[in-house]
Design a protein around this motif. Structure first.
Motif, PDB file in Angstrom:
ATOM      1  N   TYR A 159       3.353   7.137  -5.570  1.00 27.63           N
ATOM      2  CA  TYR A 159       4.710   7.381  -6.040  1.00 27.63           C
ATOM      3  C   TYR A 159       5.771   6.641  -5.235  1.00 27.63           C
ATOM      4  O   TYR A 159       6.721   6.117  -5.818  1.00 27.63           O
ATOM      5  N   PRO A 160       5.690   6.572  -3.901  1.00 22.40           N
ATOM      6  CA  PRO A 160       6.684   5.760  -3.176  1.00 22.40           C
ATOM      7  C   PRO A 160       6.698   4.294  -3.624  1.00 22.40           C
ATOM      8  O   PRO A 160       7.773   3.695  -3.744  1.00 22.40           O
ATOM      9  N   ALA A 161       5.521   3.727  -3.869  1.00 24.65           N
ATOM     10  CA  ALA A 161       5.486   2.343  -4.351  1.00 24.65           C
ATOM     11  C   ALA A 161       6.099   2.242  -5.746  1.00 24.65           C
ATOM     12  O   ALA A 161       6.803   1.272  -6.060  1.00 24.65           O
ATOM     13  N   PHE A 162       5.863   3.259  -6.567  1.00 24.93           N
ATOM     14  CA  PHE A 162       6.482   3.267  -7.891  1.00 24.93           C
ATOM     15  C   PHE A 162       7.999   3.357  -7.793  1.00 24.93           C
ATOM     16  O   PHE A 162       8.719   2.710  -8.558  1.00 24.93           O
ATOM     17  N   GLN A 163       8.499   4.145  -6.850  1.00 22.14           N
ATOM     18  CA  GLN A 163       9.941   4.213  -6.645  1.00 22.14           C
ATOM     19  C   GLN A 163      10.510   2.851  -6.270  1.00 22.14           C
ATOM     20  O   GLN A 163      11.590   2.464  -6.748  1.00 22.14           O
ATOM     21  N   ASP A 164       9.795   2.124  -5.434  1.00 19.17           N
ATOM     22  CA  ASP A 164      10.260   0.786  -5.060  1.00 19.17           C
ATOM     23  C   ASP A 164      10.366  -0.115  -6.283  1.00 19.17           C
ATOM     24  O   ASP A 164      11.363  -0.828  -6.465  1.00 19.17           O
ATOM     25  N   VAL A 165       9.334  -0.107  -7.122  1.00 25.77           N
ATOM     26  CA  VAL A 165       9.345  -0.955  -8.316  1.00 25.77           C
ATOM     27  C   VAL A 165      10.435  -0.502  -9.278  1.00 25.77           C
ATOM     28  O   VAL A 165      11.114  -1.328  -9.903  1.00 25.77           O
ATOM     29  N   ASN A 166      10.622   0.791  -9.395  1.00 26.85           N
ATOM     30  CA  ASN A 166      11.658   1.316 -10.274  1.00 26.85           C
ATOM     31  C   ASN A 166      13.042   0.886  -9.807  1.00 26.85           C
ATOM     32  O   ASN A 166      13.897   0.473 -10.599  1.00 26.85           O
TER      33      ASN A 166
ATOM     34  N   VAL B  19      13.632  -7.082  -1.216  1.00 23.28           N
ATOM     35  CA  VAL B  19      13.088  -6.030  -0.344  1.00 23.28           C
ATOM     36  C   VAL B  19      11.924  -5.313  -1.004  1.00 23.28           C
ATOM     37  O   VAL B  19      10.910  -5.004  -0.347  1.00 23.28           O
ATOM     38  N   PHE B  20      12.023  -5.052  -2.303  1.00 25.24           N
ATOM     39  CA  PHE B  20      11.004  -4.251  -2.986  1.00 25.24           C
ATOM     40  C   PHE B  20       9.899  -5.086  -3.617  1.00 25.24           C
ATOM     41  O   PHE B  20       8.980  -4.518  -4.220  1.00 25.24           O
ATOM     42  N   TRP B  21       9.967  -6.400  -3.505  1.00 16.77           N
ATOM     43  CA  TRP B  21       8.967  -7.238  -4.173  1.00 16.77           C
ATOM     44  C   TRP B  21       7.543  -7.026  -3.643  1.00 16.77           C
ATOM     45  O   TRP B  21       6.580  -7.083  -4.406  1.00 16.77           O
ATOM     46  N   PRO B  22       7.319  -6.780  -2.354  1.00 18.24           N
ATOM     47  CA  PRO B  22       5.941  -6.512  -1.906  1.00 18.24           C
ATOM     48  C   PRO B  22       5.297  -5.329  -2.627  1.00 18.24           C
ATOM     49  O   PRO B  22       4.090  -5.367  -2.923  1.00 18.24           O
ATOM     50  N   SER B  23       6.060  -4.287  -2.915  1.00 16.74           N
ATOM     51  CA  SER B  23       5.506  -3.164  -3.669  1.00 16.74           C
ATOM     52  C   SER B  23       5.152  -3.579  -5.087  1.00 16.74           C
ATOM     53  O   SER B  23       4.146  -3.129  -5.649  1.00 16.74           O
ATOM     54  N   PHE B  24       5.966  -4.441  -5.687  1.00 23.37           N
ATOM     55  CA  PHE B  24       5.699  -4.909  -7.044  1.00 23.37           C
ATOM     56  C   PHE B  24       4.394  -5.686  -7.110  1.00 23.37           C
ATOM     57  O   PHE B  24       3.609  -5.516  -8.048  1.00 23.37           O
ATOM     58  N   ASN B  25       4.148  -6.549  -6.138  1.00 22.75           N
ATOM     59  CA  ASN B  25       2.932  -7.372  -6.157  1.00 22.75           C
ATOM     60  C   ASN B  25       1.672  -6.588  -5.805  1.00 22.75           C
ATOM     61  O   ASN B  25       0.564  -7.034  -6.134  1.00 22.75           O
ATOM     62  N   SER B  26       1.816  -5.459  -5.146  1.00 26.14           N
ATOM     63  CA  SER B  26       0.636  -4.752  -4.650  1.00 26.14           C
ATOM     64  C   SER B  26       0.376  -3.415  -5.323  1.00 26.14           C
ATOM     65  O   SER B  26      -0.668  -2.811  -5.066  1.00 26.14           O
TER      66      SER B  26
END
Length: 428
Positions: free
Chosen positions: A44-51, A212-219
């Motif tokens: 969920y934290p990674a989803f928040q980053d992508v959101n 800033v949030f792109w690493p979460s998007f790629n992973s």
């Protein structure tokens, strides 16, 4: 408001209500008996980053026009919330066609938000030209075609499922370019498509959030997320440094250009998205980030001067050299990197030819599908039923939003009523 401004009082609410009813009915009939998938709490934290990246980051990233700020952020938010539900529906229908069990959970929501990136990128190409009805129709069509293209890549070309979602950059950029080529060009005297220091500042703010949030998007769709996030961080860092360096080198007076920073700092994240999972050495990620920034800045000079005028492309926010060219570079670089990995792992070397053929085929299929369907979509969007905007009303918030006189005056560079009257073109 003058009579020549068409009203969207009925068309937009009715279209939204119809779509919401369709999504609600499909969710009611499809999901009650479907198992709900549970995933580790760290998803969920990674989803928040992508959101945050898709809604807030891209919303401000598109604020490049001086009189189109409301529409850039507002329409982006509307398209995202509608598109996520549409993505659920499309994936559900594809699963039914493939005779698979319906599954509803956090992973489905993640895939839906990631898929919306293609639409957000395409919106940047048609920024200021399309009205809300056209944007909603474009969102629905593009999501359907993107999922079909992704299904072709995974089923027939044997591309891993998580990698098919990374084609959002390729698909979104070239779909948007094809759509915008079908819109009439603005008249030469129309200067509403330029930026101001204030709009560029907000746009770079969105760029920083996306960065800033792109690493979460790629992973986020990978099992081994830490390696992909590390490679993405390195590529983004090098692309940002290279952006400042190349901006000063390519400017006439040696000063930094905000347009270069706006686009090139993200090029490393786009380039590394195809190879973040398989990179074994940090220097490879850093080189890809450097090359992504180089191709973004040099491509902006070449495309805007040599290719866009003869092809009559009006790439408003520069999605071609921000996402399109770095995505092509990353997709092409992924082919030799995967071949080298297969050789190092002593896999079946006889299958390397098929692997290379399938990788290149997936790239060509994605780009060609995006271009062909984008052209068809652009022609559909310009039919009279969808109330196409007249070219003299491009790039104008007042066409869709209530705008105060003070805000109009400030956007024109003055605060007095006399200044507003001198610039009465805004009201006309």
């Amino acid at each position: 408001m003058p009579s020549r401004y068409p009203s969207f009082r009925c068309s937009v609410p009715c279209l939204i209500l119809l779509l919401q009813a369709l999504f609600l009915s499909r969710a009611f009939f499809a999901f009650p008996g479907a198992p709900v998938s549970y995933f580790p709490p760290n998803l969920y934290p990674a989803f928040q980053d992508v959101n945050h990246m898709v809604i807030f980051g891209f919303g401000f990233f598109l604020m490049v026009l001086r009189r189109y700020g409301f529409s850039s952020t507002g329409f982006n938010f509307l398209l995202v919330v509608l598109g996520v539900q549409c993505s659920f529906l499309v994936e559900d229908l594809l699963k039914l066609l493939r005779v698979q069990h319906n599954e509803f959970g956090m992973q489905s929501l993640v895939r839906a938000v990631v898929s919306m990136t293609a639409v957000v990128i395409s919106t940047g190409a048609v920024l200021g030209k399309a009205n809300p009805v056209q944007l909603i129709v474009m969102t629905l069509v593009e999501l359907i075609i993107f999922h079909v293209s992704r299904w072709i890549n995974s089923t027939f070309l044997e591309v891993p499922e998580n990698l098919t979602f990374m084609h959002v950059h390729l698909f979104g950029a070239y779909f948007g370019l094809a759509v915008t080529s079908c819109f009439p060009e603005p008249p030469p005297g129309l200067d509403k498509n330029r930026s101001t220091p204030k709009s560029e500042l907000f746009s770079v703010l969105g760029t920083v959030f996306v960065w800033v949030f792109w690493p979460s998007f790629n992973s986020i769709l990978l099992e081994s997320r830490w390696e992909a996030a590390l490679s993405t961080c390195l590529a983004l860092a090098v692309s940002a440094v290279a952006a400042f360096m190349l901006s000063a080198l390519t400017s006439k007076d040696g000063k930094f250009r905000m347009a270069h920073i706006h686009s090139a700092v993200l090029a490393g994240g786009v380039t590394i998205s195809y190879t973040a999972k398989i990179i074994q050495y940090p220097w490879i990620a850093m080189i890809l980030g450097l090359l992504g920034s180089v191709i973004s800045i040099l491509g902006s000079h070449c495309l805007q001067r040599c290719f866009n005028p003869p092809l009559k492309l009006q790439d408003t926010s520069g999605v071609h050299f921000t996402f399109g060219l770095p995505a092509v570079l990353g997709a092409v670089a992924a082919v030799p990197l995967r071949v080298v990995r297969e050789i190092n792992q002593w896999s079946d070397l006889s299958s390397l030819g098929y692997l290379t053929f399938f990788e290149i085929g997936a790239i060509c299929q994605t780009i060609s599908t995006a271009l062909i369907t984008g052209l068809i979509t652009g022609l559909i969007l310009n039919i009279k039923l969808l109330k196409a905007v007249h070219v003299s009303k491009y790039f104008d918030d007042q066409f869709y939003w209530e705008v105060s006189f003070q805000m109009i005056s400030d956007s024109l560079g003055g605060s007095s009523f006399s200044t507003l009257m001198k610039n009465s073109m805004y009201l006309n």
